[in-house]
Design a protein around this motif. Structure first.
Motif, PDB file in Angstrom:
ATOM      1  N   ALA A 127      25.568  40.857  42.170  1.00 13.76           N
ATOM      2  CA  ALA A 127      26.900  41.462  42.339  1.00 13.76           C
ATOM      3  C   ALA A 127      27.642  40.795  43.488  1.00 13.76           C
ATOM      4  N   GLY A 128      26.956  40.539  44.593  1.00 14.05           N
ATOM      5  CA  GLY A 128      27.591  39.854  45.715  1.00 14.05           C
ATOM      6  C   GLY A 128      28.104  38.489  45.312  1.00 14.05           C
ATOM      7  N   PHE A 129      27.287  37.742  44.567  1.00 13.18           N
ATOM      8  CA  PHE A 129      27.690  36.416  44.078  1.00 13.18           C
ATOM      9  C   PHE A 129      28.908  36.519  43.174  1.00 13.18           C
ATOM     10  N   ALA A 130      28.857  37.409  42.187  1.00 10.36           N
ATOM     11  CA  ALA A 130      29.948  37.513  41.206  1.00 10.36           C
ATOM     12  C   ALA A 130      31.263  37.937  41.866  1.00 10.36           C
ATOM     13  N   ALA A 175      34.517  35.428  42.320  1.00  9.99           N
ATOM     14  CA  ALA A 175      35.795  35.812  41.711  1.00  9.99           C
ATOM     15  C   ALA A 175      36.886  35.935  42.770  1.00  9.99           C
ATOM     16  N   ALA A 176      36.568  36.531  43.905  1.00  8.29           N
ATOM     17  CA  ALA A 176      37.556  36.670  44.982  1.00  8.29           C
ATOM     18  C   ALA A 176      37.970  35.303  45.514  1.00  8.29           C
ATOM     19  N   TYR A 177      37.014  34.402  45.683  1.00 12.48           N
ATOM     20  CA  TYR A 177      37.301  33.058  46.171  1.00 12.48           C
ATOM     21  C   TYR A 177      38.247  32.325  45.216  1.00 12.48           C
ATOM     22  N   VAL A 178      37.950  32.384  43.944  1.00 11.15           N
ATOM     23  CA  VAL A 178      38.780  31.687  42.955  1.00 11.15           C
ATOM     24  C   VAL A 178      40.172  32.314  42.904  1.00 11.15           C
ATOM     25  N   LEU A 179      40.252  33.626  42.783  1.00 10.54           N
ATOM     26  CA  LEU A 179      41.557  34.288  42.660  1.00 10.54           C
ATOM     27  C   LEU A 179      42.394  34.191  43.929  1.00 10.54           C
ATOM     28  N   TYR A 180      41.749  34.109  45.063  1.00  6.46           N
ATOM     29  CA  TYR A 180      42.471  33.935  46.327  1.00  6.46           C
ATOM     30  C   TYR A 180      43.296  32.645  46.310  1.00  6.46           C
ATOM     31  N   HIS A 181      42.802  31.605  45.658  1.00  7.22           N
ATOM     32  CA  HIS A 181      43.542  30.349  45.580  1.00  7.22           C
ATOM     33  C   HIS A 181      44.773  30.459  44.680  1.00  7.22           C
ATOM     34  N   ALA A 204      45.836  26.330  36.561  1.00  2.00           N
ATOM     35  CA  ALA A 204      44.875  25.257  36.279  1.00  2.00           C
ATOM     36  C   ALA A 204      44.144  24.834  37.557  1.00  2.00           C
ATOM     37  N   ASP A 205      44.875  24.674  38.650  1.00  2.00           N
ATOM     38  CA  ASP A 205      44.251  24.300  39.918  1.00  2.00           C
ATOM     39  C   ASP A 205      43.377  25.437  40.442  1.00  2.00           C
ATOM     40  N   THR A 206      43.839  26.666  40.264  1.00  2.00           N
ATOM     41  CA  THR A 206      43.068  27.828  40.705  1.00  2.00           C
ATOM     42  C   THR A 206      41.721  27.875  39.984  1.00  2.00           C
ATOM     43  N   LEU A 207      41.750  27.688  38.683  1.00  2.00           N
ATOM     44  CA  LEU A 207      40.500  27.734  37.916  1.00  2.00           C
ATOM     45  C   LEU A 207      39.568  26.585  38.289  1.00  2.00           C
TER      46      LEU A 207
END
Length: 184
Positions: A111-114, A118-124, A131-134
């Protein structure tokens, strides 16, 4: 770069420092070197792989977009790289140490990893197109797994070095090299 320091990196660093001290320097935060040999070996392998993979992702995206944002010269590319040396460890302390490490203790490692990934990716997404975010998932997933699964106590050392290399491949030095090599 000053606004980025003040608006994004400084608050991340302050929150990390406060929580780290409030938790009596919890080991799950990963601010210790961990198993130093393991961390350095990981970074020795991961850093060049991440740089090249990020530059290839940027090349693909640039060709898709029809444009590439690259530093004007080598000095600017080096200046940007020096900023990423600061940015990488702060983001890793926040997303891997605080979010992934903290939630891993409370909810379990998966859960910590997921959630942290997700927070790291969406923060960008705050400043980048989708496309760059993903594309940041190509960094967030392996670094999150490494933080979680590398032997020894948690450490952001190896993942921070790999993060800096990936960022340099995707922004600044990587695009500069792509342009110098006339790949775009």
């Amino acid at each position: 770069m000053l606004p980025d320091l003040l608006i994004r990196l400084l608050p991340f660093a302050v929150v990390c420092a406060v929580v780290y001290l409030a938790t009596s320097r919890a080991s799950w935060f990963g601010l210790a070197p961990g198993q130093l040999g393991v961390q350095l070996l990981f970074s020795l392998i991961a850093a060049p792989v991440m740089f090249v993979a990020a530059a290839i992702a940027q090349l693909w995206l640039a060709r898709r977009r029809g444009s590439l944002s690259a530093p004007a010269g080598g000095a600017d590319a080096w200046f940007q790289a020096s900023f990423y040396v600061l940015n990488g460890p702060i983001e890793e302390a926040f997303f891997r140490g605080l979010v992934q490490g903290g939630l891993g203790v409370v909810l379990g490692g998966p859960a910590g990893f997921a959630i942290a990934t997700a927070a790291y990716v969406l923060y960008h997404r705050l400043g980048w197109p989708w496309a760059d975010t993903l594309a940041t998932a190509l960094v967030g997933m392996p670094l999150g797994l490494a933080f979680w699964l590398l032997p020894g106590p948690p450490s952001i050392l190896g993942v921070s070095i790999a993060h800096v290399a990936a960022t340099c491949g995707f922004l600044g030095p990587g695009p500069y090299l792509l342009r110098r090599l006339r790949l775009v």
